[in-house]
Enzyme design. Structure first.
Site, short mmCIF file in Angstrom:
data_model
loop_
_atom_site.label_atom_id
_atom_site.label_comp_id
_atom_site.label_asym_id
_atom_site.label_seq_id
_atom_site.Cartn_x
_atom_site.Cartn_y
_atom_site.Cartn_z
N ARG A 52 50.73 -7.45 -12.07
CA ARG A 52 49.45 -7.84 -11.44
C ARG A 52 49.63 -9.14 -10.65
O ARG A 52 48.92 -9.41 -9.68
CB ARG A 52 48.34 -7.97 -12.49
CG ARG A 52 47.00 -8.39 -11.90
CD ARG A 52 45.80 -8.03 -12.77
NE ARG A 52 46.03 -8.25 -14.18
CZ ARG A 52 46.04 -9.44 -14.79
NH1 ARG A 52 45.82 -10.54 -14.09
NH2 ARG A 52 46.28 -9.54 -16.07
N TYR A 105 31.56 -1.92 8.69
CA TYR A 105 31.81 -0.82 7.76
C TYR A 105 30.71 -0.87 6.68
O TYR A 105 30.35 -1.94 6.20
CB TYR A 105 33.19 -1.04 7.14
CG TYR A 105 33.61 0.03 6.18
CD1 TYR A 105 33.87 1.32 6.61
CD2 TYR A 105 33.74 -0.25 4.83
CE1 TYR A 105 34.27 2.30 5.72
CE2 TYR A 105 34.14 0.73 3.93
CZ TYR A 105 34.39 2.00 4.38
OH TYR A 105 34.78 2.97 3.51
N ASP A 178 38.43 -7.98 10.39
CA ASP A 178 38.85 -6.68 9.84
C ASP A 178 39.48 -5.91 11.00
O ASP A 178 38.80 -5.55 11.97
CB ASP A 178 37.62 -5.97 9.26
CG ASP A 178 37.95 -4.57 8.72
OD1 ASP A 178 38.94 -3.96 9.16
OD2 ASP A 178 37.18 -4.09 7.87
N LYS A 203 43.89 3.62 6.12
CA LYS A 203 43.63 4.28 7.39
C LYS A 203 44.93 4.42 8.20
O LYS A 203 45.86 5.02 7.72
CB LYS A 203 42.53 3.52 8.14
CG LYS A 203 41.32 3.16 7.25
CD LYS A 203 40.54 4.36 6.76
CE LYS A 203 39.52 4.02 5.66
NZ LYS A 203 38.57 2.98 5.99
C1 LIG Z 1 37.73 2.13 5.31
C2 LIG Z 1 37.40 0.78 5.82
C3 LIG Z 1 37.28 -0.31 4.94
C4 LIG Z 1 37.45 -0.17 3.45
O1 LIG Z 1 38.74 0.24 3.11
P1 LIG Z 1 39.07 1.05 1.74
O2 LIG Z 1 40.54 1.12 1.77
O3 LIG Z 1 38.35 2.36 1.81
O4 LIG Z 1 38.54 0.20 0.62
C5 LIG Z 1 36.98 -1.54 5.48
N1 LIG Z 1 36.79 -1.71 6.80
C6 LIG Z 1 36.88 -0.69 7.67
C7 LIG Z 1 36.66 -0.95 9.12
C8 LIG Z 1 37.18 0.59 7.22
O5 LIG Z 1 37.26 1.61 8.09
#
Ligand SMILES: *Cc1c(COP(=O)(O)O)cnc(C)c1O
Length: 391
Positions: A52, A105, A178, A203
């Site tokens: 961890r 998001y 992000d 993603k």
């Molecule tokens: C999917 C997504 C998240 C969250 O990511 P997870 O891996 O599902 O927790 C955050 N920001 C954006 C723009 C996303 O598309």
């Protein structure tokens, strides 16, 4: 069992040098008397002892994503949301204020509006592309953090990262971006002045729709602060998931080249359809922020996401999706398979009608995440589904 490389029964490869880094699928690491002083001195951040806190397979994936983002260091987390929560809970405390883009998001928006507000953090929202709005919001009261997505979902609005970084730093705040939709292959926000970058590795970066993970990229001092939060909040990544990510990162350049070139062709095809009332793609001449796109994006590249609006509203959108044969109707994005969804029932399912209008999501809006299939297969599938849903 003897440790790897010390097996006395073989003299062939006493110290194996694998081309592919091994998976350290272990919770703990052997300690000796030299370990304890170091663990005490560094809080256990400098030595592998409990996974961890750190694990070589996980750290290898973080280092590779940091390299892509042009960051000093990277820190993997168990999801993109874990990365966002860790960063915000580290940089904000009760009484602080943050200004964020309204186009976020869905779960990030929930984190801001529910969890952070409940902790006594003030959150003000402004339109991502509204620079005057950002200026006014930042000037209104002290602010600790500015937060936005480099390309917003599903409107694909571009963030003026250099302008926001200047604004943040002028106010003594930090800019967090992000970068999930853009990926570092399109925009590297740190090079434009952002302080911290977050990727949902789930993603495009992993790209095979089989791992949930996040990564925080920033300077070393920041990353150490975040690492302490990952340790206490428990958002660490499993080594096997990290191995799959490192494997996927070997092909991220190839995948995204293909995804982006196909996305450009799909966007062009959609603009030729009279029954499609709007096509949003940062590479199109009609893209509203064309000047900013030319400044921020590399020539000829504009991402793997395409958003469009069908004539006939939501019902036509659903009807069209049900008739697709190659494209997959599913939420999420960035995978090797082309995914189609309608934001009102997937990524923005929790928004009210008023919030949908404010966020620029009209009836009939469809979002495509372009995969690596033959571009002709994607286009002909869309063409037949659009035709069939007209009847
Ligand atoms: C999917 C997504 C998240 C969250 O990511 P997870 O891996 O599902 O927790 C955050 N920001 C954006 C723009 C996303 O598309």
């Amino acid at each position: 069992m003897p440790a790897a490389g010390t097996d006395p029964s073989t003299s062939i490869t006493p110290r194996p040098q694998p081309v592919v880094p091994p998976i350290y699928q272990t919770v703990n690491f052997r300690l000796d008397e030299t370990s304890y002083d170091d663990i005490r001195a560094t809080g256990g951040l400098n030595e592998y002892w409990y996974s961890r806190f750190g694990n070589p397979t996980v750290d290898a994936a973080g280092a590779e994503i940091a390299r892509l983002e042009g960051a000093e260091a990277g820190l993997m987390t168990s999801s993109g949301m874990a990365a966002i929560a860790v960063v915000l809970l580290t940089l904000l405390k009760a009484g602080d204020r943050m200004v964020a883009a309204r186009e976020l998001y869905g779960d990030t928006r929930d984190l801001l509006e529910r969890d952070l507000r409940q902790l006594g953090i003030t959150v003000d929202l402004v339109g991502a592309a509204d620079l005057d709005g950002w200026r006014q919001a930042v000037g209104r009261a002290p602010v600790a953090v500015l937060y936005a997505e480099s390309i917003s979902n599903p409107q694909l609005r571009l963030l003026d990262v250099p302008a926001l970084a200047d604004l943040a730093h002028g106010a003594g705040a930090r800019l967090i971006v992000d970068n999930t939709f853009a990926t570092p292959l399109l925009i590297r926000p740190l090079e434009h002045g952002a302080d911290v970058v977050i990727d949902s590795v789930t993603k495009f970066l992993n790209g095979h729709s089989d791992v949930t993970a996040g990564c925080i990229s920033s300077g070393r001092a920041h990353i150490q602060q975040f690492q302490r939060r990952v340790i206490t909040l428990g958002g660490s990544l499993d080594p096997h998931a990290a191995f799959l990510i490192s494997r996927a990162l070997c092909t991220v350049g190839l995948r995204l080249d293909r995804q982006m070139s196909t996305a450009a062709r799909v966007a062009e095809f959609l603009t030729s359809r009279p029954d499609v009332t709007d096509v949003i793609y940062p590479g199109l001449p009609a893209y509203p922020q064309r000047e900013l796109a030319a400044r921020l994006l590399p020539a000829g590249r504009a991402g793997g996401m395409v958003t469009f609006v069908v004539q006939g509203g939501n019902q036509r959108g659903y009807d069209m999706m049900r008739r697709l044969r190659v494209l997959t109707e599913a939420t999420s994005l960035g995978g090797v398979e082309t995914l189609v969804s309608m934001p009102i029932t997937s990524s923005q399912f929790n928004l009210s009608e008023k919030e949908l209008t404010e966020a620029g999501i009209p009836p009939g809006m469809v979002r495509l995440s372009i995969g690596i299939e033959d571009p002709e297969d994607i286009i002909s599938d869309l063409a037949q589904a659009l035709d069939a849903s007209l009847r």
